[in-house]
Design an enzyme around this catalytic site. Structure first.
Site, PDB file in Angstrom:
ATOM      1  N   CYS A 174       0.748  -1.194  -0.119  1.00 43.48           N
ATOM      2  CA  CYS A 174       0.102  -0.041   0.042  1.00 43.48           C
ATOM      3  C   CYS A 174       0.975   1.377  -0.058  1.00 43.48           C
ATOM      4  O   CYS A 174       1.676   1.601   0.865  1.00 43.48           O
ATOM      5  CB  CYS A 174      -1.021   0.046   1.210  1.00 43.48           C
ATOM      6  SG  CYS A 174      -1.543   1.501   1.570  1.00 43.48           S
ATOM      7  N   CYS A 203       0.330   3.576   3.212  1.00 44.05           N
ATOM      8  CA  CYS A 203       0.940   3.026   4.197  1.00 44.05           C
ATOM      9  C   CYS A 203       2.482   3.267   4.291  1.00 44.05           C
ATOM     10  O   CYS A 203       3.082   3.663   5.314  1.00 44.05           O
ATOM     11  CB  CYS A 203       0.826   1.520   4.290  1.00 44.05           C
ATOM     12  SG  CYS A 203      -0.834   0.841   4.285  1.00 44.05           S
ATOM     13  N   CYS A 232     -10.289  -5.170 -15.298  1.00 43.77           N
ATOM     14  CA  CYS A 232     -11.229  -5.264 -16.416  1.00 43.77           C
ATOM     15  C   CYS A 232     -10.433  -4.943 -17.659  1.00 43.77           C
ATOM     16  O   CYS A 232     -11.040  -5.579 -18.631  1.00 43.77           O
ATOM     17  CB  CYS A 232     -12.045  -3.575 -16.040  1.00 43.77           C
ATOM     18  SG  CYS A 232     -13.051  -3.682 -14.623  1.00 43.77           S
TER      19      CYS A 232
END
Length: 494
Positions: free
Chosen positions: A59, A62, A407
Site C-alpha cells: 500500500c 502505508c 477489467c
C-alpha cells in the site's frame, strides 16, 4: 525519516566518531511495535492505551505513513508514561482473521485500543508525526479536560471547531458520571471539557450553575444547551447539534470536517451547487436556508457547494456547470432527484414536490453511442432497459471501471466471447461503465469491478463468478441461456 537520519549521520561523522556510533544504534531501534496473529492479543491486553496501524506492505499510503508513524512512536516513547504505537500486517493470510475481527476494509486503518483491547475506537487524527503525537497525547489523557479559568476555556474552545462543555455544581453524581461516559464514547470525534463556573466560558448564560451541557460550534446559533443527562439523549444532542443547518462545501479546510459529517449522516442529502461568488446568488442562498430550516428534523440534511470546490461531486453525479445553480437530492436507497438551472423561488415548491413523491428520479447516463459496432456492445443507463431487459436476448453484461486493471485484462477475453457469438442473434455480450452510469435495477449488486451478470432471455438473472477465460464464460452462457430460444435459433439455422 531514514533520509533525514542518514544526512544527520553524514554530518555527525565529520564531528566525531562516537556520535556516529550512538546515532547508528538509535537508528537501528524501531519504536513501532510489530504485531501479528501470534502476539497481538497478548500485547494489547497489557496496555490500557495503544494505537495499532493495520497496513498492507504494497500500500502506497502505508509506505508514506511509515516514517511519520515511526517518528511519532519515537517521540511518544519518551512520554511519561510511554505511549505505544504498533503496526499489524492485515494483508498476511495468517493475520486476516484478526483483521476481519477489527473490520479492516482499507489501508492504512488506525485504531485506538483501550483497556487491554476491550474498547476500540477509530483513529481520526493527522497522518504526520507532530499531528500524530499531539492527537495521541490528547486521546490518551482524560476524556474531558477541567476548565479552571478563562484562559483554559480559550485554549479549548476555538472559533472553528465543536467543543462540548459540562457545567456542574460538583464533579460527582449521576449527571457528571453520565457526562464523562459520553466523553469517553465520543472522544475521538469531539473535544470535551467540564467546569464548576460558567463565567469562564466565552458564550451563553454565565450565571448558570448546572448541571447543563453546552455545545459550542462555529455556525448557526454558536452554542446550544441541554439539561437531559440520559446518555442516549446526550449522544443524540451532540450528533444533531454538530451538523450545520446548511453545511458549506468550499475550499476552506476548516469546513471539511462538517462536510464529512454531512455525507456520513443517515439522512437524505440535499445539495445545492452554485457559483457562490456570482452576482445574485445571495437570494438563492437565503431561500435555500429557509427551506433547510423548514425541513429540520424531517430526515433531510442540506449542503451548499461552491462550484470551484465541487468538481468531484459534478463528476460523481454526472452533472455539468451549465446546469448551475442546481439542486440534487440523494436518498439512502441511492435514488437521486435533480432540479437544474433553478431560481430562488423554485427551491421551496420543488422540495415540497420531492417530499410528496412527485419528482421522478434522476438517472446519470453517458450519451447513447451513435455507433455501437464493436463485438462487445456498449450499454448506458438510458439503454439498459431496452438492450438488456426488453431485447429478448440472452445478455452477458460486464459492469466495469475504466481505470480497473482486472477489467482491462478481461476486455480482450470478452471480445473473443463476443466474436464467438457474432452469428447468434439471441446472445449479446455487453459492457456498462459503472462509474459513469447509474445502475437503477436492484437485481445488479455491483460492489467491485469487474462485476458480471447474465440475464437469460426468459428473465433469469445470475451473477458470473467463474474463471475469467473464454472457455469458462462460454460454458456458463450455454448452461444458463434460455434453452427454448437456443433451440429455436438452431432450427432457424437449419
Amino acid at each position: 525519516m531514514a533520509r533525514s537520519v542518514s544526512i544527520w549521520l553524514a554530518l555527525a561523522a565529520i564531528v566525531c566518531s562516537l556520535t556516529v556510533i550512538s546515532a547508528e544504534e538509535s537508528e537501528s531501534k524501531e519504536f513501532v511495535l510489530t504485531l501479528d496473529h501470534s502476539n497481538f492479543t497478548d500485547t494489547v491486553s497489557k496496555h490500557d492505551f495503544i494505537v495499532v496501524e493495520f497496513y498492507a506492505p504494497w500500500c502506497g499510503h502505508c509506505k508514506n505513513l511509515a516514517p511519520e508513524y515511526e517518528k511519532a512512536a519515537s517521540i511518544l516513547s519518551k512520554h511519561d508514561p510511554p505511549i505505544f504505537l504498533a503496526k499489524f500486517d492485515a494483508n498476511d493470510d495468517a493475520n486476516k482473521e484478526l483483521a476481519s475481527k477489527y473490520e479492516i476494509k482499507g489501508y492504512p486503518t488506525l485504531k485506538i485500543l483501550r483497556n487491554g483491547g476491550k474498547n476500540v475506537q477509530e483513529y481520526k487524527g493527522p497522518r504526520e508525526a507532530d499531528g500524530i503525537v499531539e492527537y495521541v497525547k490528547k486521546q490518551s489523557g482524560p476524556a474531558s479536560a477541567e476548565i479552571k479559568s478563562a484562559e483554559d476555556a480559550s485554549n479549548l474552545i476555538g472559533d472553528k471547531k465543536i467543543v462540548v462543555v459540562g457545567i456542574f455544581p460538583k464533579f460527582s453524581g449521576e449527571e457528571f458520571e453520565s457526562y464523562i461516559a459520553l466523553a469517553e464514547k465520543l472522544r475521538s470525534d469531539y473535544e470535551f471539557g467540564h467546569t464548576l463556573d460558567a463565567k469562564h466560558l466565552p458564550r451563553g448564560e454565565s450565571s448558570v450553575t448546572g448541571p447543563v451541557v453546552r455545545l459550542f460550534k462555529p455556525f448557526d446559533e454558536l452554542f446550544v444547551d441541554l439539561k437531559d443527562f440520559n446518555l442516549e439523549a446526550l449522544e443524540k444532542f451532540v450528533e444533531e447539534s454538530s451538523i450545520p443547518i446548511v453545511t458549506l462545501f468550499d475550499n476552506d479546510p476548516s469546513n471539511h470536517p462538517f462536510v464529512i459529517k454531512f455525507y456520513n449522516s443517515p439522512n437524505a442529502k440535499a445539495m445545492l451547487f452554485a457559483n457562490l461568488s456570482a452576482e445574485g446568488v445571495d437570494s438563492v442562498k437565503s431561500k435555500y436556508r429557509e427551506v433547510a430550516e423548514q425541513y429540520k428534523g424531517q430526515g433531510v440534511s442540506f449542503l451548499l457547494g461552491d462550484v470551484e470546490a465541487s468538481q468531484g461531486a459534478f463528476q460523481y453525479f454526472g452533472i455539468q456547470e451549465s446546469q448551475i445553480p442546481l439542486i440534487i437530492v440523494q436518498n439512502n436507497d441511492g435514488k437521486k432527484y435533480l432540479k437544474p438551472n433553478l431560481e430562488a423561488d423554485h427551491i421551496a415548491p420543488w422540495m415540497k414536490d420531492y417530499k410528496e413523491g412527485k419528482v421522478p428520479p434522476y438517472v446519470k447516463s453517458e450519451p447513447i453511442p451513435e455507433e455501437n459496432n464493436e463485438p462487445v456492445k456498449v450499454v448506458v443507463a438510458d439503454t439498459l432497459e431496452d438492450m438488456v431487459f426488453k431485447s429478448g436476448k440472452n445478455v452477458l453484461l460486464e459492469f466495469y471501471a475504466p481505470w480497473c486493471g482486472h477489467c482491462k485484462k478481461l476486455a480482450p477475453i470478452l471480445d473473443e466471447v463476443a466474436v464467438h457469438y457474432e452469428k447468434d442473434a439471441k446472445v449479446l455480450i455487453a459492457k456498462l461503465d459503472a462509474t459513469a452510469n447509474d445502475i437503477a435495477d436492484e437485481n445488479f449488486d455491483v460492489k467491485g469491478y469487474p462485476t458480471v451478470y447474465f440475464r437469460s432471455a426468459n428473465g433469469n438473472i445470475t451473477p458470473y463468478e467463474g474463471d475469467r477465460s473464454k472457455e469458462d464464460i462460454i460454458d456458463f452462457i450455454e448452461k444458463n441461456r434460455d434453452k427454448a430460444v437456443h433451440q429455436e435459433s438452431a432450427k432457424d439455422e437449419l
